[in-house]
Scaffold this motif. Structure first.
Motif, PDB file in Angstrom:
ATOM      1  N   UNK A  10       0.837  -1.205   0.000  1.00  0.00           N
ATOM      2  CA  UNK A  10       0.000   0.000   0.000  1.00  0.00           C
ATOM      3  C   UNK A  10       0.871   1.254   0.000  1.00  0.00           C
ATOM      4  N   UNK A  11       1.968   1.231   0.755  1.00  0.00           N
ATOM      5  CA  UNK A  11       2.864   2.393   0.822  1.00  0.00           C
ATOM      6  C   UNK A  11       3.470   2.698  -0.551  1.00  0.00           C
ATOM      7  N   UNK A  12       3.883   1.653  -1.267  1.00  0.00           N
ATOM      8  CA  UNK A  12       4.445   1.854  -2.607  1.00  0.00           C
ATOM      9  C   UNK A  12       3.384   2.421  -3.548  1.00  0.00           C
ATOM     10  N   UNK A  13       2.161   1.905  -3.448  1.00  0.00           N
ATOM     11  CA  UNK A  13       1.082   2.414  -4.288  1.00  0.00           C
ATOM     12  C   UNK A  13       0.749   3.865  -3.969  1.00  0.00           C
ATOM     13  N   UNK A  14       0.849   4.238  -2.698  1.00  0.00           N
ATOM     14  CA  UNK A  14       0.617   5.633  -2.333  1.00  0.00           C
ATOM     15  C   UNK A  14       1.671   6.540  -2.957  1.00  0.00           C
ATOM     16  N   UNK A  15       2.903   6.063  -3.006  1.00  0.00           N
ATOM     17  CA  UNK A  15       3.970   6.838  -3.647  1.00  0.00           C
ATOM     18  C   UNK A  15       3.666   7.050  -5.128  1.00  0.00           C
ATOM     19  N   UNK A  16       3.257   5.983  -5.814  1.00  0.00           N
ATOM     20  CA  UNK A  16       2.937   6.073  -7.237  1.00  0.00           C
ATOM     21  C   UNK A  16       1.739   7.002  -7.458  1.00  0.00           C
ATOM     22  N   UNK A  17       0.754   6.897  -6.591  1.00  0.00           N
ATOM     23  CA  UNK A  17      -0.472   7.686  -6.709  1.00  0.00           C
ATOM     24  C   UNK A  17      -0.203   9.179  -6.589  1.00  0.00           C
ATOM     25  N   UNK A  18       0.720   9.561  -5.715  1.00  0.00           N
ATOM     26  CA  UNK A  18       0.927  10.981  -5.401  1.00  0.00           C
ATOM     27  C   UNK A  18       2.120  11.597  -6.139  1.00  0.00           C
ATOM     28  N   UNK A  19       2.737  10.839  -7.048  1.00  0.00           N
ATOM     29  CA  UNK A  19       3.858  11.349  -7.855  1.00  0.00           C
ATOM     30  C   UNK A  19       3.529  11.197  -9.337  1.00  0.00           C
ATOM     31  N   UNK A  20       3.211  12.297  -9.996  1.00  0.00           N
ATOM     32  CA  UNK A  20       2.804  12.189 -11.398  1.00  0.00           C
ATOM     33  C   UNK A  20       3.932  11.682 -12.297  1.00  0.00           C
ATOM     34  N   UNK A  21       5.181  12.015 -11.983  1.00  0.00           N
ATOM     35  CA  UNK A  21       6.288  11.595 -12.856  1.00  0.00           C
ATOM     36  C   UNK A  21       6.444  10.077 -12.904  1.00  0.00           C
ATOM     37  N   UNK A  22       6.040   9.387 -11.834  1.00  0.00           N
ATOM     38  CA  UNK A  22       6.119   7.926 -11.833  1.00  0.00           C
ATOM     39  C   UNK A  22       5.156   7.325 -12.859  1.00  0.00           C
ATOM     40  N   UNK A  23       4.088   8.030 -13.145  1.00  0.00           N
ATOM     41  CA  UNK A  23       3.037   7.484 -14.007  1.00  0.00           C
ATOM     42  C   UNK A  23       3.149   7.964 -15.453  1.00  0.00           C
ATOM     43  N   UNK A  24       4.239   8.640 -15.791  1.00  0.00           N
ATOM     44  CA  UNK A  24       4.416   9.116 -17.156  1.00  0.00           C
ATOM     45  C   UNK A  24       4.759   7.956 -18.092  1.00  0.00           C
ATOM     46  N   UNK A  25       4.164   7.992 -19.277  1.00  0.00           N
ATOM     47  CA  UNK A  25       4.552   7.101 -20.362  1.00  0.00           C
ATOM     48  C   UNK A  25       5.047   7.966 -21.521  1.00  0.00           C
ATOM     49  N   UNK A  26       5.775   7.332 -22.441  1.00  0.00           N
ATOM     50  CA  UNK A  26       6.433   8.065 -23.518  1.00  0.00           C
ATOM     51  C   UNK A  26       6.107   7.438 -24.868  1.00  0.00           C
ATOM     52  N   UNK A  27       6.054   8.291 -25.882  1.00  0.00           N
ATOM     53  CA  UNK A  27       5.797   7.788 -27.243  1.00  0.00           C
ATOM     54  C   UNK A  27       6.529   8.679 -28.232  1.00  0.00           C
ATOM     55  N   UNK A  28       6.884   8.096 -29.372  1.00  0.00           N
ATOM     56  CA  UNK A  28       7.609   8.835 -30.402  1.00  0.00           C
ATOM     57  C   UNK A  28       6.638   9.291 -31.472  1.00  0.00           C
ATOM     58  N   UNK A  29       6.713  10.584 -31.817  1.00  0.00           N
ATOM     59  CA  UNK A  29       5.858  11.147 -32.854  1.00  0.00           C
ATOM     60  C   UNK A  29       6.690  12.013 -33.784  1.00  0.00           C
ATOM     61  N   UNK A  30       6.710  11.663 -35.063  1.00  0.00           N
ATOM     62  CA  UNK A  30       7.430  12.440 -36.075  1.00  0.00           C
ATOM     63  C   UNK A  30       8.895  12.680 -35.697  1.00  0.00           C
ATOM     64  N   UNK A  31       9.537  11.639 -35.169  1.00  0.00           N
ATOM     65  CA  UNK A  31      10.954  11.731 -34.841  1.00  0.00           C
ATOM     66  C   UNK A  31      11.255  12.375 -33.509  1.00  0.00           C
ATOM     67  N   UNK A  54       5.136   3.683 -24.656  1.00  0.00           N
ATOM     68  CA  UNK A  54       3.818   3.515 -24.051  1.00  0.00           C
ATOM     69  C   UNK A  54       3.787   2.513 -22.897  1.00  0.00           C
ATOM     70  N   UNK A  55       4.857   2.487 -22.101  1.00  0.00           N
ATOM     71  CA  UNK A  55       4.930   1.578 -20.956  1.00  0.00           C
ATOM     72  C   UNK A  55       5.358   2.356 -19.715  1.00  0.00           C
ATOM     73  N   UNK A  56       4.969   1.852 -18.555  1.00  0.00           N
ATOM     74  CA  UNK A  56       5.475   2.437 -17.328  1.00  0.00           C
ATOM     75  C   UNK A  56       6.965   2.135 -17.228  1.00  0.00           C
ATOM     76  N   UNK A  57       7.727   3.115 -16.801  1.00  0.00           N
ATOM     77  CA  UNK A  57       9.182   2.961 -16.777  1.00  0.00           C
ATOM     78  C   UNK A  57       9.702   2.800 -15.360  1.00  0.00           C
ATOM     79  N   UNK A  58       8.998   2.003 -14.571  1.00  0.00           N
ATOM     80  CA  UNK A  58       9.457   1.624 -13.239  1.00  0.00           C
ATOM     81  C   UNK A  58       8.941   0.223 -12.940  1.00  0.00           C
ATOM     82  N   UNK A  59       9.605  -0.431 -12.006  1.00  0.00           N
ATOM     83  CA  UNK A  59       9.143  -1.746 -11.553  1.00  0.00           C
ATOM     84  C   UNK A  59       9.509  -1.916 -10.086  1.00  0.00           C
ATOM     85  N   UNK A  60       8.522  -2.317  -9.271  1.00  0.00           N
ATOM     86  CA  UNK A  60       8.735  -2.654  -7.874  1.00  0.00           C
ATOM     87  C   UNK A  60       8.456  -4.139  -7.673  1.00  0.00           C
TER      88      UNK A  60
END
Length: 229
Positions: free
Chosen positions: A45-66, A107-113
């Motif tokens: 639950x503590x780890x999930x609270x960290x993910x919930x309250x930190x937007x940068x943890x939940x960022x995904x990335x995608x390539x568009x037009x280089x 398009x993937x989460x870039x962390x793993x616990x």
């Protein structure tokens, strides 16, 4: 869902990711070992609270037009796997294994616990993050915040708080780039580098077919005596 351009620091990391595509060069991994009885439901639950309250943890990335853009995902609870280990050396082995597995960047989460449990009911967690969302300092903050939230939940004193938003940092950087100050700063540095210094050359895996280069790294471990802490 809004897309955001990468910040300048993120852009340099993304270029490294493109150059060493399919490798774990940008992985940053570490672990926290709690040498007491661990309530693993609360730790999860503590780890999930960290993910919930930190937007940068939940960022995904995608390539568009280089180019690469990032977007924030709405929080959903993460199911974190628990491993049973027989000794402390198993923790190191698992952390090394995780550190050597490349993230799927698009398009993937870039962390793993993961959680780990030892026979005496002590345990903790291993965390692996991609450098585009964190660094070694981030791992220290993760360790501090997760253990702090864990202790607060156990003592019924936890109150949810939002951590500083990375989106605010993105917006602040964009404001600076479009400001008069940026124009003045750029003019100054353009003048400083009117004569461009000689570019340093770093060997890479792509430099020559006759020379074997590798991005493989290693880790040194130092135990600080308790009386010096």
């Amino acid at each position: 869902m809004m897309d955001y351009l990468l910040t300048n620091p993120q852009n340099s990391i993304w270029l490294t990711e493109k150059f060493f595509k399919g490798t774990s060069v940008n992985n940053i991994c570490g672990y926290v070992y709690i040498k007491d009885d661990v309530n693993f439901d609360v730790l999860k639950k503590a780890i999930n609270e960290l993910i919930k309250t930190n937007d940068s943890m939940r960022f995904k990335f995608k390539e568009e037009n280089g180019s690469c853009v990032q977007y924030e995902n709405i929080y959903e609870e993460f199911d974190i796997e628990t491993f049973d280990f027989s000794s402390e050396s198993d923790i190191e082995k698992k952390a090394l294994e995780m550190a050597n597995v490349p993230f799927t960047f698009e398009n993937s989460f870039l962390f793993k616990f993961i959680l780990f449990k030892l026979p005496n009911n002590s345990g903790g967690f291993i965390v692996n993050v991609h450098h585009v969302i964190g660094d070694s300092w981030t791992l220290g903050l993760i360790a501090k915040e997760v253990t702090g939230i864990y202790s607060a939940i156990l003592s019924n004193t936890y109150e949810e708080k939002q951590f500083p938003s990375y989106i605010n940092y993105i917006n602040n950087e964009n404001e600076y780039i479009n400001s008069e100050k940026y124009i003045k700063d750029k003019a100054y540095w353009d003048e400083v580098f009117t004569t461009v210094p000689e570019v340093a050359s770093i060997p890479s895996m792509k430099d020559s077919k006759n020379i074997a280069h590798s991005c493989k790294g290693a880790r040194e471990k130092f135990i600080i005596p308790e009386q010096e802490i």
